[in-house]
Write an enzyme that holds these catalytic residues in place. Structure first.
Site: not given
Length: 227
Positions: A109, A132, A168, A205
């Site tokens: 983590d 995420d 994004d 990427t």
């Protein structure tokens, strides 16, 4: 009065399976390039066998960005923090193919790594690209960019260090901007409430390509410690 406990978002779900090749790469390369993190302070000079500017990438995914930067900058050291084994295996396999030795990997983590493993001022560059976004409102608390986490990142940065982020997902971009602009020890390079133009030096990427294919705009942020 005791300080409030650190809020640690659980920003990931471990998923995906390692291929046989990735499993072999981990078995072969972990002793040399993997870091068994158990919560103590890391001796980065000992890990890399030298003193050099250090970049830490949080959640490097399949390793595209980490590998491209390490290959481009052999004079720098790169510490990748990722919980997914498939990405770790892919990075090790690519390191073998490209002859790279300036990457170390922690499978843990990232919040705990920054909290207890990295000393203040030890990081020249911290990267968080396309994390995420946890788009559902009930999951927003799982987003990695939260005030407590930002304070940990800021603490680790060297005086001339830099924190770079990209996403994004526009609602997450706005969330990042609000949280980071509110951190008093960081300065938004683009100015308050603004994003920077896409840096040419940031490798493209699959996450960025996927976002663009979906018609999403790409948002880049850059912060430096307050002088």
């Amino acid at each position: 009065m005791e300080p409030a406990p650190l809020v640690r978002p659980r920003s990931y779900v471990v998923r995906g399976r390692k291929t046989d090749a990735q499993q072999r790469a981990i078995a072969e390369f972990w002793p040399a390039f993997g870091v068994d993190f158990a919560g103590g302070l890391l001796d980065l000079d000992a890990l890399f066998g030298r003193t050099a500017p250090r970049t830490v990438e949080i959640g490097f995914g399949n390793g595209e960005n980490l590998l491209a930067l390490a290959e481009r900058h052999p004079e720098r050291d790169f510490l990748g923090v990722e919980v997914h084994g498939a990405g770790v295996g892919r990075v090790f396999a690519a390191m073998r193919e490209r002859g790279l030795s300036n990457i170390r990997v922690i499978r843990h983590d990232a919040v705990e790594v920054f909290e207890t493993g990295l000393s203040a001022g030890s990081v020249a560059e911290a990267l968080l690209f396309f994390p995420d976004p946890w788009p559902k409102a009930r999951h927003h608390r799982r987003r990695l960019v939260q005030p407590d986490v930002v304070r940990l990142l800021a603490r680790a940065l060297a005086a001339d260090g830099v924190l770079r982020l990209a996403t994004d997902w526009e609602p997450y971009a706005d969330h990042m901007l609000a949280v980071l602009d509110a951190e008093p020890v960081l300065v938004n390079v683009a100015g308050p409430g603004a994003f920077i133009p896409r840096p040419e030096a940031r490798p493209v990427t699959k996450f960025e390509r996927r976002g663009e294919k979906l018609g999403h705009s790409i948002f880049d942020l850059e912060y430096r410690p307050l002088p």
